[in-house]
Motif scaffolding. Structure first.
Motif, PDB file in Angstrom:
ATOM      1  N   PRO A 157       0.541  -1.298   0.143  1.00 41.11           N
ATOM      2  CA  PRO A 157       0.239  -0.005  -0.071  1.00 41.11           C
ATOM      3  C   PRO A 157       0.711   1.594   0.284  1.00 41.11           C
ATOM      4  CG  PRO A 157      -0.497  -1.863   1.802  1.00 41.11           C
ATOM      5  CD  PRO A 157       0.091  -2.227   0.462  1.00 41.11           C
ATOM      6  N   GLY A 158       1.907   1.012   0.139  1.00 36.41           N
ATOM      7  CA  GLY A 158       2.782   2.470   0.764  1.00 36.41           C
ATOM      8  C   GLY A 158       3.548   2.537  -0.316  1.00 36.41           C
ATOM      9  N   ILE A 159       3.618   1.191  -1.361  1.00 31.60           N
ATOM     10  CA  ILE A 159       4.654   1.737  -2.371  1.00 31.60           C
ATOM     11  C   ILE A 159       3.361   2.464  -3.460  1.00 31.60           C
ATOM     12  CG2 ILE A 159       5.018   0.265  -4.450  1.00 31.60           C
ATOM     13  CD1 ILE A 159       6.799  -1.829  -2.575  1.00 31.60           C
ATOM     14  N   LEU A 160       1.784   1.701  -4.037  1.00 33.86           N
ATOM     15  CA  LEU A 160       1.241   2.568  -4.190  1.00 33.86           C
ATOM     16  C   LEU A 160       0.713   3.872  -3.992  1.00 33.86           C
ATOM     17  CD1 LEU A 160      -0.971  -1.012  -4.537  1.00 33.86           C
ATOM     18  CD2 LEU A 160       0.896  -0.296  -6.510  1.00 33.86           C
ATOM     19  N   ARG A 161       0.960   4.441  -3.098  1.00 40.52           N
ATOM     20  CA  ARG A 161       0.479   5.088  -2.449  1.00 40.52           C
ATOM     21  C   ARG A 161       1.537   6.171  -3.054  1.00 40.52           C
ATOM     22  NH1 ARG A 161       1.531   5.460   2.367  1.00 40.52           N
ATOM     23  NH2 ARG A 161       3.654   5.953   1.708  1.00 40.52           N
ATOM     24  N   ASP A 162       3.254   5.570  -3.270  1.00 44.50           N
ATOM     25  CA  ASP A 162       4.235   6.654  -3.950  1.00 44.50           C
ATOM     26  C   ASP A 162       3.625   6.621  -5.237  1.00 44.50           C
ATOM     27  OD1 ASP A 162       5.732   7.104  -1.196  1.00 44.50           O
ATOM     28  OD2 ASP A 162       7.055   5.494  -1.766  1.00 44.50           O
ATOM     29  N   CYS A 163       3.466   5.626  -6.118  1.00 49.50           N
ATOM     30  CA  CYS A 163       2.923   5.583  -7.475  1.00 49.50           C
ATOM     31  C   CYS A 163       1.930   6.942  -7.714  1.00 49.50           C
ATOM     32  CB  CYS A 163       2.295   4.221  -7.845  1.00 49.50           C
ATOM     33  SG  CYS A 163       3.742   3.517  -8.328  1.00 49.50           S
ATOM     34  N   ASP A 164       0.992   6.869  -6.846  1.00 49.65           N
ATOM     35  CA  ASP A 164      -0.564   8.012  -7.617  1.00 49.65           C
ATOM     36  C   ASP A 164       0.534   9.338  -6.820  1.00 49.65           C
ATOM     37  OD1 ASP A 164      -2.087   6.209  -7.529  1.00 49.65           O
ATOM     38  OD2 ASP A 164      -2.434   6.244  -5.354  1.00 49.65           O
ATOM     39  N   GLN A 165       0.831   8.838  -5.892  1.00 51.94           N
ATOM     40  CA  GLN A 165       2.107  10.242  -5.467  1.00 51.94           C
ATOM     41  C   GLN A 165       3.177  11.661  -6.673  1.00 51.94           C
ATOM     42  OE1 GLN A 165       4.396  10.556  -2.213  1.00 51.94           O
ATOM     43  NE2 GLN A 165       2.245  10.856  -0.926  1.00 51.94           N
ATOM     44  N   ARG A 166       3.863  10.120  -7.276  1.00 49.63           N
ATOM     45  CA  ARG A 166       4.213  10.598  -8.967  1.00 49.63           C
ATOM     46  C   ARG A 166       3.863  10.581  -9.973  1.00 49.63           C
ATOM     47  NH1 ARG A 166       9.967   9.080  -9.708  1.00 49.63           N
ATOM     48  NH2 ARG A 166       9.692  10.244  -6.876  1.00 49.63           N
ATOM     49  N   ARG A 167       2.524  10.070  -9.657  1.00 49.15           N
ATOM     50  CA  ARG A 167       2.097  10.709 -11.012  1.00 49.15           C
ATOM     51  C   ARG A 167       1.345  12.802 -10.209  1.00 49.15           C
ATOM     52  NH1 ARG A 167       0.567   5.273 -11.429  1.00 49.15           N
ATOM     53  NH2 ARG A 167      -0.801   5.276  -9.161  1.00 49.15           N
ATOM     54  N   THR A 168       0.910  12.133  -9.440  1.00 48.24           N
ATOM     55  CA  THR A 168       0.112  13.715  -9.140  1.00 48.24           C
ATOM     56  C   THR A 168       1.186  15.004  -9.288  1.00 48.24           C
ATOM     57  OG1 THR A 168      -0.790  12.795  -7.230  1.00 48.24           O
ATOM     58  CG2 THR A 168      -0.842  14.922  -7.094  1.00 48.24           C
ATOM     59  N   THR A 169       2.647  14.391  -9.177  1.00 48.03           N
ATOM     60  CA  THR A 169       3.885  15.531  -9.461  1.00 48.03           C
ATOM     61  C   THR A 169       3.974  15.797 -11.108  1.00 48.03           C
ATOM     62  OG1 THR A 169       4.962  14.954  -7.471  1.00 48.03           O
ATOM     63  CG2 THR A 169       6.191  15.876  -8.885  1.00 48.03           C
ATOM     64  N   PHE A 170       3.498  14.600 -11.327  1.00 49.42           N
ATOM     65  CA  PHE A 170       4.144  14.511 -13.347  1.00 49.42           C
ATOM     66  C   PHE A 170       2.281  15.497 -13.871  1.00 49.42           C
ATOM     67  CE2 PHE A 170       5.965  10.727 -14.911  1.00 49.42           C
ATOM     68  CZ  PHE A 170       7.469  10.928 -14.125  1.00 49.42           C
ATOM     69  N   VAL A 171       1.392  15.401 -13.237  1.00 45.82           N
ATOM     70  CA  VAL A 171       0.549  16.346 -13.362  1.00 45.82           C
ATOM     71  C   VAL A 171       0.747  17.642 -13.027  1.00 45.82           C
ATOM     72  CG1 VAL A 171      -2.258  16.323 -13.285  1.00 45.82           C
ATOM     73  CG2 VAL A 171      -1.425  14.492 -13.008  1.00 45.82           C
ATOM     74  N   GLY A 172       0.907  17.801 -12.022  1.00 47.87           N
ATOM     75  CA  GLY A 172       1.542  19.187 -11.839  1.00 47.87           C
ATOM     76  C   GLY A 172       2.365  19.398 -12.227  1.00 47.87           C
ATOM     77  N   PHE A 173       3.523  19.180 -12.848  1.00 50.22           N
ATOM     78  CA  PHE A 173       4.102  20.297 -13.656  1.00 50.22           C
ATOM     79  C   PHE A 173       3.668  19.511 -14.977  1.00 50.22           C
ATOM     80  CE2 PHE A 173       8.022  17.802 -11.265  1.00 50.22           C
ATOM     81  CZ  PHE A 173       8.853  18.717 -10.561  1.00 50.22           C
ATOM     82  N   MET A 174       2.820  18.952 -16.232  1.00 43.57           N
ATOM     83  CA  MET A 174       2.283  19.130 -17.291  1.00 43.57           C
ATOM     84  C   MET A 174       1.626  20.647 -16.840  1.00 43.57           C
ATOM     85  SD  MET A 174       1.184  15.467 -18.238  1.00 43.57           S
ATOM     86  CE  MET A 174      -1.143  15.670 -17.628  1.00 43.57           C
ATOM     87  N   ALA A 175       0.559  21.086 -15.763  1.00 43.98           N
ATOM     88  CA  ALA A 175       0.539  21.960 -16.023  1.00 43.98           C
ATOM     89  C   ALA A 175       1.076  23.160 -15.786  1.00 43.98           C
ATOM     90  CB  ALA A 175      -1.089  22.392 -14.688  1.00 43.98           C
ATOM     91  N   LEU A 176       2.386  23.112 -14.710  1.00 39.58           N
ATOM     92  CA  LEU A 176       2.727  24.366 -15.113  1.00 39.58           C
ATOM     93  C   LEU A 176       3.045  24.210 -16.294  1.00 39.58           C
ATOM     94  CD1 LEU A 176       5.355  23.485 -11.743  1.00 39.58           C
ATOM     95  CD2 LEU A 176       3.276  26.139 -11.807  1.00 39.58           C
ATOM     96  N   LEU A 177       3.933  23.966 -17.067  1.00 42.95           N
ATOM     97  CA  LEU A 177       4.475  23.526 -18.588  1.00 42.95           C
ATOM     98  C   LEU A 177       2.827  24.923 -20.019  1.00 42.95           C
ATOM     99  CD1 LEU A 177       6.898  20.475 -18.373  1.00 42.95           C
ATOM    100  CD2 LEU A 177       7.298  22.842 -18.401  1.00 42.95           C
ATOM    101  N   ALA A 178       1.732  24.080 -19.164  1.00 42.83           N
ATOM    102  CA  ALA A 178       1.097  24.665 -20.349  1.00 42.83           C
ATOM    103  C   ALA A 178       0.628  25.873 -20.520  1.00 42.83           C
ATOM    104  CB  ALA A 178      -0.578  23.711 -19.727  1.00 42.83           C
ATOM    105  N   VAL A 179       1.144  26.932 -19.560  1.00 41.63           N
ATOM    106  CA  VAL A 179       0.733  28.146 -19.580  1.00 41.63           C
ATOM    107  C   VAL A 179       2.136  28.343 -20.522  1.00 41.63           C
ATOM    108  CG1 VAL A 179       0.909  30.393 -18.049  1.00 41.63           C
ATOM    109  CG2 VAL A 179      -0.319  28.584 -18.073  1.00 41.63           C
ATOM    110  N   PRO A 180       3.183  28.647 -20.396  1.00 37.44           N
ATOM    111  CA  PRO A 180       4.292  28.303 -21.509  1.00 37.44           C
ATOM    112  C   PRO A 180       4.226  27.809 -22.793  1.00 37.44           C
ATOM    113  CG  PRO A 180       5.597  27.257 -19.466  1.00 37.44           C
ATOM    114  CD  PRO A 180       3.756  27.937 -19.174  1.00 37.44           C
ATOM    115  N   THR A 181       3.434  27.072 -22.837  1.00 37.81           N
ATOM    116  CA  THR A 181       3.483  26.284 -24.185  1.00 37.81           C
ATOM    117  C   THR A 181       2.758  26.506 -25.109  1.00 37.81           C
ATOM    118  OG1 THR A 181       3.718  24.058 -22.933  1.00 37.81           O
ATOM    119  CG2 THR A 181       3.200  24.260 -24.844  1.00 37.81           C
ATOM    120  N   VAL A 182       1.517  27.204 -24.081  1.00 36.78           N
ATOM    121  CA  VAL A 182       0.645  28.132 -25.109  1.00 36.78           C
ATOM    122  C   VAL A 182       0.685  29.024 -25.229  1.00 36.78           C
ATOM    123  CG1 VAL A 182      -1.637  28.867 -25.034  1.00 36.78           C
ATOM    124  CG2 VAL A 182      -1.858  26.383 -24.119  1.00 36.78           C
ATOM    125  N   LEU A 183       1.175  29.977 -24.364  1.00 36.19           N
ATOM    126  CA  LEU A 183       2.089  31.397 -25.199  1.00 36.19           C
ATOM    127  C   LEU A 183       3.167  31.375 -26.461  1.00 36.19           C
ATOM    128  CD1 LEU A 183       2.182  32.649 -22.040  1.00 36.19           C
ATOM    129  CD2 LEU A 183       0.305  32.837 -22.923  1.00 36.19           C
TER     130      LEU A 183
END
Length: 124
Positions: A72-98
């Motif tokens: 369960p801890g490993i699966l939670r870590d995987c979920d947190q890593r995916r959440t981090t990836f989504v956060g980076f994608m959101a941060l990159l979306a603005v400069p990419t569009v501009l």
């Protein structure tokens, strides 16, 4: 040209973050866990409904060397890593569009110039 190139590079990074599988390694255990991608984690699956141990089907745990209480801890870590990836994608979306908008709408300098035609009228 530079704005367009940067927009394409940032877009490719965003695609990697969306489709890439994060890898997790732990200090106390030499096993490496391959987490599912952001794209694969969100799709519903009938397997989730039939099993008592609900987890992301796309997360790949090593067959040996992982204690059952650590899963369960490993699966939670995987979920947190995916959440981090989504956060980076959101941060990159603005400069990419501009940058993409700048590449499309800014006039290009140094392109082929249209020749100016000067008509002279003479009276004969």
């Amino acid at each position: 040209m530079t704005a367009g190139t940067l927009a394409v590079v940032l877009f490719l990074v965003m695609l990697y973050l969306f489709f890439g599988n994060p890898q997790l390694s732990f200090k106390d255990n030499p096993a490496t866990v391959s987490c599912g991608s952001v794209a694969g984690a969100g799709w519903p699956s009938d397997e989730w409904l039939d099993t008592a141990n609900v987890h992301h089907v796309t997360d790949t745990l090593p067959s040996s060397g992982v204690a059952s209480e650590a899963v369960p801890g490993i699966l939670r870590d995987c979920d947190q890593r995916r959440t981090t990836f989504v956060g980076f994608m959101a941060l990159l979306a603005v400069p990419t569009v501009l940058l993409g908008a700048l590449a499309v709408w800014l006039p290009r300098k140094g392109g082929p110039a249209e020749p100016k035609v000067r008509k002279e009228f003479t009276s004969d």
